[in-house]
Scaffold this motif. Sequence first.
Motif, PDB file in Angstrom:
ATOM      1  N   LEU A  81       3.267  10.738   8.200  1.00  0.00           N
ATOM      2  CA  LEU A  81       2.673   9.672   7.389  1.00  0.00           C
ATOM      3  C   LEU A  81       1.154   9.850   7.294  1.00  0.00           C
ATOM      4  O   LEU A  81       0.562   9.671   6.224  1.00  0.00           O
ATOM      5  N   ALA A  82       0.537  10.208   8.411  1.00  0.00           N
ATOM      6  CA  ALA A  82      -0.919  10.414   8.422  1.00  0.00           C
ATOM      7  C   ALA A  82      -1.300  11.584   7.521  1.00  0.00           C
ATOM      8  O   ALA A  82      -2.278  11.497   6.767  1.00  0.00           O
ATOM      9  N   ARG A  88      -3.585  12.001   0.131  1.00  0.00           N
ATOM     10  CA  ARG A  88      -3.912  11.011  -0.903  1.00  0.00           C
ATOM     11  C   ARG A  88      -5.382  10.613  -0.826  1.00  0.00           C
ATOM     12  O   ARG A  88      -6.042  10.453  -1.854  1.00  0.00           O
ATOM     13  N   LEU A  89      -5.897  10.448   0.386  1.00  0.00           N
ATOM     14  CA  LEU A  89      -7.307  10.087   0.543  1.00  0.00           C
ATOM     15  C   LEU A  89      -8.227  11.194   0.049  1.00  0.00           C
ATOM     16  O   LEU A  89      -9.268  10.930  -0.540  1.00  0.00           O
ATOM     17  N   ARG A  90      -7.849  12.436   0.313  1.00  0.00           N
ATOM     18  CA  ARG A  90      -8.645  13.563  -0.162  1.00  0.00           C
ATOM     19  C   ARG A  90      -8.745  13.551  -1.682  1.00  0.00           C
ATOM     20  O   ARG A  90      -9.818  13.771  -2.250  1.00  0.00           O
ATOM     21  N   THR A  91      -7.639  13.258  -2.342  1.00  0.00           N
ATOM     22  CA  THR A  91      -7.642  13.165  -3.803  1.00  0.00           C
ATOM     23  C   THR A  91      -8.536  12.020  -4.262  1.00  0.00           C
ATOM     24  O   THR A  91      -9.329  12.178  -5.197  1.00  0.00           O
TER      25      THR A  91
END
Length: 178
Positions: A81-82, A88-91
């Motif tokens: 999950l991490a 997603r956070l990198r995007t």
Amino acid sequence: MGGPPPEPPGTTVPPPAELVFDDFYHAHFRGLVVQLTAYTGDRGQAQDLVQEAFCRAYTRWDRLARYEDPLAWVRRVAWNLAHNRWRRLRTAQAWLLRQRETHVAGPSPDRVAVDAALAQLPPKQRRAVVLHYLADLSIAEIAAQERVAEGTVKSWLHRGRAALATHLRDTNEEVRDV
């Protein structure tokens, strides 16, 4: 006459599997949050990830309770999950940088330096360093969890430590030059 007293009418006794799950949850939640906090750099996010992993474990608890190491299953789910959230956070961060917005780093300079150093490691090295030094897992346990040879884990740890030392030394030199 020697047995436990009967339950008062209208009360329900939870099944033993729930009690075992509750004990399991309370015994391991904090430790997993510490590990995921080091990996993600965000305690709230780590708590959410671990909570989600335990929710998924709860729905499968009848089967998981029979596993030799159900904690390894929960840890793997939390790490997955991490990792997904990390992508997603990198995007999102790339999009924000294109919009000229920046992210403010954590509160203390030491914390920022360690977080930055960990963030520069490849995910496998970062995971190995966090699991070995923060979760106190042995090389054999990490190898089993990651499904790789122990030598691979040793290599990840060696390279991760070397990269962390270099990055932290460079950061320290930059601070002294300022």
